[in-house]
Write a protein that holds these residues in place. Structure first.
Motif, PDB file in Angstrom:
ATOM      1  N   ALA A  42       0.818  -1.213   0.000  1.00 52.69           N
ATOM      2  CA  ALA A  42       0.000   0.000   0.000  1.00 52.69           C
ATOM      3  C   ALA A  42       0.848   1.257   0.000  1.00 52.69           C
ATOM      4  O   ALA A  42       0.481   2.256  -0.621  1.00 52.69           O
ATOM      5  CB  ALA A  42      -0.929   0.010   1.211  1.00 52.69           C
ATOM      6  N   VAL A  43       1.983   1.230   0.685  1.00 51.25           N
ATOM      7  CA  VAL A  43       2.743   2.464   0.867  1.00 51.25           C
ATOM      8  C   VAL A  43       3.936   2.607  -0.065  1.00 51.25           C
ATOM      9  O   VAL A  43       4.326   3.715  -0.416  1.00 51.25           O
ATOM     10  CB  VAL A  43       3.207   2.593   2.331  1.00 51.25           C
ATOM     11  CG1 VAL A  43       2.014   2.631   3.269  1.00 51.25           C
ATOM     12  CG2 VAL A  43       4.146   1.474   2.726  1.00 51.25           C
ATOM     13  N   MET A  44       4.540   1.502  -0.471  1.00 52.04           N
ATOM     14  CA  MET A  44       5.684   1.533  -1.375  1.00 52.04           C
ATOM     15  C   MET A  44       5.600   0.366  -2.346  1.00 52.04           C
ATOM     16  O   MET A  44       6.386  -0.585  -2.265  1.00 52.04           O
ATOM     17  CB  MET A  44       7.001   1.458  -0.590  1.00 52.04           C
ATOM     18  CG  MET A  44       7.456   2.751   0.012  1.00 52.04           C
ATOM     19  SD  MET A  44       8.188   3.810  -1.261  1.00 52.04           S
ATOM     20  CE  MET A  44       8.166   5.383  -0.426  1.00 52.04           C
ATOM     21  N   PRO A  45       4.650   0.386  -3.280  1.00 50.25           N
ATOM     22  CA  PRO A  45       4.503  -0.738  -4.216  1.00 50.25           C
ATOM     23  C   PRO A  45       5.802  -0.990  -4.976  1.00 50.25           C
ATOM     24  O   PRO A  45       6.454  -0.059  -5.445  1.00 50.25           O
ATOM     25  CB  PRO A  45       3.401  -0.258  -5.163  1.00 50.25           C
ATOM     26  CG  PRO A  45       2.667   0.796  -4.413  1.00 50.25           C
ATOM     27  CD  PRO A  45       3.677   1.459  -3.533  1.00 50.25           C
ATOM     28  N   GLY A  46       6.188  -2.258  -5.048  1.00 54.27           N
ATOM     29  CA  GLY A  46       7.376  -2.623  -5.798  1.00 54.27           C
ATOM     30  C   GLY A  46       8.669  -2.578  -5.021  1.00 54.27           C
ATOM     31  O   GLY A  46       9.713  -2.987  -5.527  1.00 54.27           O
ATOM     32  N   ALA A  47       8.649  -2.083  -3.775  1.00 51.84           N
ATOM     33  CA  ALA A  47       9.871  -2.004  -2.974  1.00 51.84           C
ATOM     34  C   ALA A  47      10.088  -3.307  -2.218  1.00 51.84           C
ATOM     35  O   ALA A  47       9.164  -3.837  -1.603  1.00 51.84           O
ATOM     36  CB  ALA A  47       9.800  -0.838  -1.995  1.00 51.84           C
ATOM     37  N   ASP A  48      11.314  -3.820  -2.246  1.00 57.51           N
ATOM     38  CA  ASP A  48      11.641  -5.012  -1.461  1.00 57.51           C
ATOM     39  C   ASP A  48      11.689  -4.697   0.025  1.00 57.51           C
ATOM     40  O   ASP A  48      11.289  -5.506   0.857  1.00 57.51           O
ATOM     41  CB  ASP A  48      13.011  -5.567  -1.878  1.00 57.51           C
ATOM     42  CG  ASP A  48      13.037  -6.091  -3.295  1.00 57.51           C
ATOM     43  OD1 ASP A  48      11.972  -6.518  -3.788  1.00 57.51           O
ATOM     44  OD2 ASP A  48      14.112  -6.060  -3.918  1.00 57.51           O
ATOM     45  N   GLN A  49      12.198  -3.519   0.351  1.00 57.68           N
ATOM     46  CA  GLN A  49      12.369  -3.124   1.748  1.00 57.68           C
ATOM     47  C   GLN A  49      11.641  -1.814   1.986  1.00 57.68           C
ATOM     48  O   GLN A  49      11.790  -0.857   1.211  1.00 57.68           O
ATOM     49  CB  GLN A  49      13.847  -2.953   2.089  1.00 57.68           C
ATOM     50  CG  GLN A  49      14.137  -2.612   3.531  1.00 57.68           C
ATOM     51  CD  GLN A  49      14.010  -3.802   4.463  1.00 57.68           C
ATOM     52  OE1 GLN A  49      13.669  -4.897   4.033  1.00 57.68           O
ATOM     53  NE2 GLN A  49      14.304  -3.617   5.736  1.00 57.68           N
ATOM     54  N   VAL A  50      10.849  -1.754   3.052  1.00 51.21           N
ATOM     55  CA  VAL A  50      10.139  -0.530   3.418  1.00 51.21           C
ATOM     56  C   VAL A  50      10.564  -0.126   4.824  1.00 51.21           C
ATOM     57  O   VAL A  50      10.548  -0.946   5.747  1.00 51.21           O
ATOM     58  CB  VAL A  50       8.615  -0.720   3.342  1.00 51.21           C
ATOM     59  CG1 VAL A  50       7.893   0.517   3.861  1.00 51.21           C
ATOM     60  CG2 VAL A  50       8.184  -1.007   1.907  1.00 51.21           C
ATOM     61  N   MET A  51      10.947   1.137   4.965  1.00 48.90           N
ATOM     62  CA  MET A  51      11.430   1.670   6.239  1.00 48.90           C
ATOM     63  C   MET A  51      10.537   2.835   6.658  1.00 48.90           C
ATOM     64  O   MET A  51      10.292   3.739   5.851  1.00 48.90           O
ATOM     65  CB  MET A  51      12.878   2.161   6.096  1.00 48.90           C
ATOM     66  CG  MET A  51      13.839   1.092   5.603  1.00 48.90           C
ATOM     67  SD  MET A  51      15.504   1.762   5.215  1.00 48.90           S
ATOM     68  CE  MET A  51      15.248   2.254   3.496  1.00 48.90           C
TER      69      MET A  51
END
Length: 355
Positions: A42-51
């Motif tokens: 929902a917040v960072m589509p396509g990102a492997d890592q979300v911080m």
């Protein structure tokens, strides 16, 4: 060391940021954010890592990760959760916190950002504006995304909670927080782009300050970057990954014998120089596969392999699938006709995330 190796890496792993919430708080309040992996789509589509990150624009707050002591944050402080751990933000340590539900994040994924949130005596609700003039505390909160695959040696070397105190950040970071708060409250044209850049700048400076404060006996990619010999070797490998490097040549340039360089590289990075080079080449190759229409054969040559077959074998060994399959699975970040090079891998931008 002339080469900016940290910037090379951050560009290659597609660091991007987004501010999601402008939070005004009164009296006693507490909220628990879920693990980033539960809301990443929902917040960072396509990102492997979300911080997740939080900037304290006014007042004070506490940040706590399970198993660690709560950390007090003052106005101008920044905290980043590099591994996406669930965490509690509150006005005081030990307050009961209601966990933010992933369903709420997904339901509001398309809401205009930054979304104003008000916490009054522990109750947090979205608000049509940002009534922060008399708030006890104001936070600007958001997310950063990056690639982990095939190769990102930075994230694993960062702590669970990365804290940049206002006193350590310097005056320009205070201006960044003020600007982020102003852009969040006013929602001017171009505000999303400004906030994305501010979030990325904040993260880079936080990592730089962390690097400067590492103890002398620290290990990991950042510690290796700081080391005179390993840092020089990393700069050479990043500066010309297609060069047919040997451990002897690399050692001569880094000022160590081949055995001493091998030992020192393993000591800091946990792998020999030539293994690192292979991983770095594959990371660059994966970016070119994702973002360009270049053939696999031309990419193989561009990142230092003599043949498509040799590149494909190494790619599959490190990634688990052949280059063509990776390309089919990856979401293109730019139109297929666009061109990228191993020496210039620019960071992209995205928008999306938390309560």
């Amino acid at each position: 060391m002339g080469r900016d190796t940290l910037s090379d890496l951050l560009g290659a792993v597609r660091l991007r940021g987004a501010v999601f919430y402008y939070v005004s708080c009164w009296r006693d309040w507490a909220t628990e954010a879920p693990p980033a992996r539960e809301i990443a789509a929902a917040v960072m589509p396509g990102a492997d890592q979300v911080m997740a990150f939080h900037m304290v624009a006014r007042g004070s707050a506490w940040a706590a990760v399970s198993g660690d002591a709560p950390l007090r944050l003052e106005a101008g402080d920044i905290v980043v959760l590099p591994h996406g751990d669930a965490h509690v933000m509150s006005s005081a340590p030990g307050l009961a916190a209601e966990r933010q539900q992933p369903e709420w994040v997904f339901a509001n994924r398309d809401a205009p950002r930054p979304m104003p949130i008000s916490f009054r005596d522990g109750i947090g609700v979205p608000t049509p504006d940002a009534p922060s003039d008399d708030a006890d505390a104001v936070l600007v909160c958001g997310f950063l995304g990056c690639d982990l695959r095939p190769f990102n040696p930075l994230v694993t070397t960062l702590p669970r909670l990365l804290h940049l105190p206002a006193a350590r950040a310097g005056g320009w970071m205070a201006n960044v927080i003020d600007q982020a708060a102003q852009e969040s409250a006013e929602r001017r044209a171009g505000g999303d782009a400004v906030l994305e850049r501010l979030a990325e700048m904040m993260f880079v400076d936080t990592v730089r300050r962390y690097l400067e404060d590492l103890p002398a006996d620290a290990r990991g990619w950042l510690a290796g970057l700081r080391d005179r010999h390993v840092g020089r070797a990393l700069a050479l490998l990043h500066g010309d990954p297609a060069h047919p490097w040997t451990i002897d040549e690399l050692g001569r340039h880094a000022g160590l014998s081949r055995s001493a360089l091998h030992e020192r590289f393993v000591q800091f990075l946990g792998q020999p120089p030539m293994h690192y080079l292979a991983s770095w080449r594959i990371q660059i190759g994966s970016r070119l596969l994702r973002e360009t229409g270049h053939t696999v054969a031309s990419i193989a040559v561009e990142v230092g392999y003599e043949s498509e077959a040799a590149f494909s074998r190494m790619f599959k060994r490190l990634v688990g699938v052949p280059p063509a399959a990776w390309r089919r699975q990856a979401q293109p970040a730019v139109p297929p006709t666009a061109s990228a090079t191993a020496a210039s891998v620019s960071s992209g931008a995205h928008s999306s995330m938390k309560r």
